[in-house]
Design a protein around this motif. Sequence first.
Motif, PDB file in Angstrom:
ATOM      1  N   ASN A   1      -2.504  10.794  -0.475  1.00 47.24           N
ATOM      2  CA  ASN A   1      -3.667  11.516   0.033  1.00 47.24           C
ATOM      3  C   ASN A   1      -4.858  11.335  -0.904  1.00 47.24           C
ATOM      4  N   PHE A   2      -6.011  11.771  -0.442  1.00 48.78           N
ATOM      5  CA  PHE A   2      -7.252  11.544  -1.188  1.00 48.78           C
ATOM      6  C   PHE A   2      -7.219  12.231  -2.553  1.00 48.78           C
ATOM      7  N   HIS A   3      -6.702  13.430  -2.627  1.00 49.24           N
ATOM      8  CA  HIS A   3      -6.665  14.179  -3.886  1.00 49.24           C
ATOM      9  C   HIS A   3      -5.815  13.442  -4.927  1.00 49.24           C
ATOM     10  N   ASP A   4      -4.640  12.967  -4.518  1.00 55.17           N
ATOM     11  CA  ASP A   4      -3.767  12.255  -5.446  1.00 55.17           C
ATOM     12  C   ASP A   4      -4.365  10.912  -5.860  1.00 55.17           C
ATOM     13  N   ALA A   5      -5.057  10.261  -4.930  1.00 54.77           N
ATOM     14  CA  ALA A   5      -5.704   8.979  -5.252  1.00 54.77           C
ATOM     15  C   ALA A   5      -6.789   9.171  -6.307  1.00 54.77           C
ATOM     16  N   VAL A   6      -7.584  10.219  -6.182  1.00 52.91           N
ATOM     17  CA  VAL A   6      -8.627  10.512  -7.168  1.00 52.91           C
ATOM     18  C   VAL A   6      -8.002  10.807  -8.532  1.00 52.91           C
ATOM     19  N   ALA A   7      -6.937  11.597  -8.543  1.00 53.47           N
ATOM     20  CA  ALA A   7      -6.272  11.948  -9.801  1.00 53.47           C
ATOM     21  C   ALA A   7      -5.688  10.711 -10.486  1.00 53.47           C
ATOM     22  N   GLU A   8      -5.080   9.807  -9.717  1.00 56.48           N
ATOM     23  CA  GLU A   8      -4.492   8.595 -10.292  1.00 56.48           C
ATOM     24  C   GLU A   8      -5.570   7.662 -10.831  1.00 56.48           C
ATOM     25  N   ALA A   9      -6.676   7.502 -10.077  1.00 58.48           N
ATOM     26  CA  ALA A   9      -7.780   6.659 -10.539  1.00 58.48           C
ATOM     27  C   ALA A   9      -8.391   7.219 -11.821  1.00 58.48           C
ATOM     28  N   TRP A  10      -8.538   8.541 -11.883  1.00 59.62           N
ATOM     29  CA  TRP A  10      -9.091   9.172 -13.081  1.00 59.62           C
ATOM     30  C   TRP A  10      -8.174   8.972 -14.278  1.00 59.62           C
ATOM     31  N   LYS A  11      -6.866   9.059 -14.067  1.00 61.06           N
ATOM     32  CA  LYS A  11      -5.913   8.878 -15.154  1.00 61.06           C
ATOM     33  C   LYS A  11      -5.951   7.456 -15.688  1.00 61.06           C
ATOM     34  N   LEU A  12      -5.999   6.472 -14.800  1.00 59.02           N
ATOM     35  CA  LEU A  12      -6.022   5.077 -15.233  1.00 59.02           C
ATOM     36  C   LEU A  12      -7.311   4.749 -15.977  1.00 59.02           C
ATOM     37  N   LEU A  13      -8.431   5.265 -15.498  1.00 58.71           N
ATOM     38  CA  LEU A  13      -9.700   5.050 -16.197  1.00 58.71           C
ATOM     39  C   LEU A  13      -9.671   5.691 -17.583  1.00 58.71           C
ATOM     40  N   ASP A  14      -9.091   6.875 -17.673  1.00 56.51           N
ATOM     41  CA  ASP A  14      -9.020   7.587 -18.944  1.00 56.51           C
ATOM     42  C   ASP A  14      -8.197   6.791 -19.960  1.00 56.51           C
TER      43      ASP A  14
ATOM     44  N   LYS B   1       0.830  -1.198   0.000  1.00 52.39           N
ATOM     45  CA  LYS B   1       0.000   0.000   0.000  1.00 52.39           C
ATOM     46  C   LYS B   1       0.866   1.249   0.000  1.00 52.39           C
ATOM     47  N   GLN B   2       0.466   2.201  -0.811  1.00 51.52           N
ATOM     48  CA  GLN B   2       1.197   3.450  -0.898  1.00 51.52           C
ATOM     49  C   GLN B   2       0.559   4.505   0.009  1.00 51.52           C
ATOM     50  N   LYS B   3       1.402   5.347   0.576  1.00 53.32           N
ATOM     51  CA  LYS B   3       0.901   6.463   1.367  1.00 53.32           C
ATOM     52  C   LYS B   3       0.569   7.597   0.405  1.00 53.32           C
TER      53      LYS B   3
END
Length: 228
Positions: free
Chosen positions: A181-194, A177-179
């Motif tokens: 924050n919520f903002h970065d997690a949302v951005a990474e999930a959005w990038k992978l989905l895109d 598991k990576q440390k």
Amino acid sequence: FVGENIPAGWAVVGDSLAVIDDTICAFHGTLTNRRDLCQDHGLPEDTPPQQVILHIHLHKQSDFRALRGAFCFAIIETANRKLLLVRDQLGSDLLYHATLPNGTHVFSTSLNNLRRLPGVSSQISLQALFDYLSLGYVPSPLTIFRGIEKVRPAHRLTITENDCDDTTYWQPQFNQKQKINFHDAVAEAWKLLDVAVKRCLDVRPSSDVLLSGGIDSNLILALASTSD
């Protein structure tokens, strides 16, 4: 596609075939990261999936871990009398094979086409029937017919005159598991989905979206509507 090895050589038919020297590739399905693979291997952007895979096989010792999509394929090395059957990582596409009493090996993406071939046993497998009634499906490598098997997901089946080697070419990696924050997690999930949606639309630009009313399908529709 349908193929078989016969005493005089090999026979294979299908819509997506590639041939380089004495090696043949028969492909079925979709390769969603085809353009990325073409760029990585110095191939023209419009190179068909079967030619991309054949190039990887001939130059990278059959390392198929980088392939993405729902696919299966067969590679035939006629000079070495070797057959390689490969199924995608998650088993989205199906590939069946059987050995006839005379030693001839047959394979196909269609179970019905394979069972119609002379010599292929179509007796019901009691173990497969038990699994189906217990689990709701027949686990690989079994099929409902005793004489026919499926290539397992993320597996490569290498068949020669004297041997049959079934190996795994890909496994999911469960990283620590990576440390984040919520903002970065949302951005990474959005990038992978895109990236995933763009790859699918690249293969089928006129795809439709089935809306279930949930968050996931709405996100996919939103990304698809803004994709170039």
